[in-house]
Enzyme design. Sequence first.
Site, short mmCIF file in Angstrom:
data_model
loop_
_atom_site.label_atom_id
_atom_site.label_comp_id
_atom_site.label_asym_id
_atom_site.label_seq_id
_atom_site.Cartn_x
_atom_site.Cartn_y
_atom_site.Cartn_z
CB ALA A 32 -0.92 0.01 1.21
CD GLU A 33 -0.52 5.50 -3.50
OE1 GLU A 33 -0.33 6.73 -3.54
OE2 GLU A 33 -0.97 4.86 -4.45
#
Length: 216
Positions: free
Chosen positions: A51-52
Amino acid sequence: MTTPSKTELREYIAQRVAREFSDGEVITLGIGLPTQAVRYLSSDVHIMIQAENGIVGCGAQVDAPSGMPYITDAGGNAVQIVEGGAFCDSSMSFVIIRGGHIDKTVLGALQVDEKGNLANYMIPGKLVPGMGGAMDLTVGAKYVIIAMEHCTKDGESKILTQCTLPLTATKVVDLIITEKAVIKVMPDGLHLIEVSPYSTIDDVVAHTACKLIIDL
């Protein structure tokens, strides 16, 4: 055949996206529809979701547990963390993305064209206010999948000869998955490789605003 609801069509897209993941891959999912794909993973496929916002080992969305409301994906959805998962700051997260460590990314889109160009944001105050990490993901990931509805709410195709909105990146899209079809981007154009149970070849062609090469 009963007309499927919008929710059912979006679930179909997410299910179809999940079939593109292979065991051992590192995947980054864009906000919205792409994040739903993790719900439909085959039990024999084990991937690592990045997840960024700074998670490596992001799990499925859950109801936020009492006292732990801040473990979220990039879209702000409460998520599980898989065994062996880790947290990192935003700088390290984008080192992973920009460093070529993401096997596949799945993003939404406003428009895609026959050259694989992507537009998934507009100017502030219009539709989507910004691109988030999409610019980094499209050039950093080894394979780019677009998961979106085939047409706008006004019935206009999102798959065009040339994008008319500002581009996020050029010639980066590898695969387009909609509720109507699976379309592969190749040097000679867009290849229709699969039609969904909710559509037909004629329907896909009629709702695509550029030439399709039929590979069925």
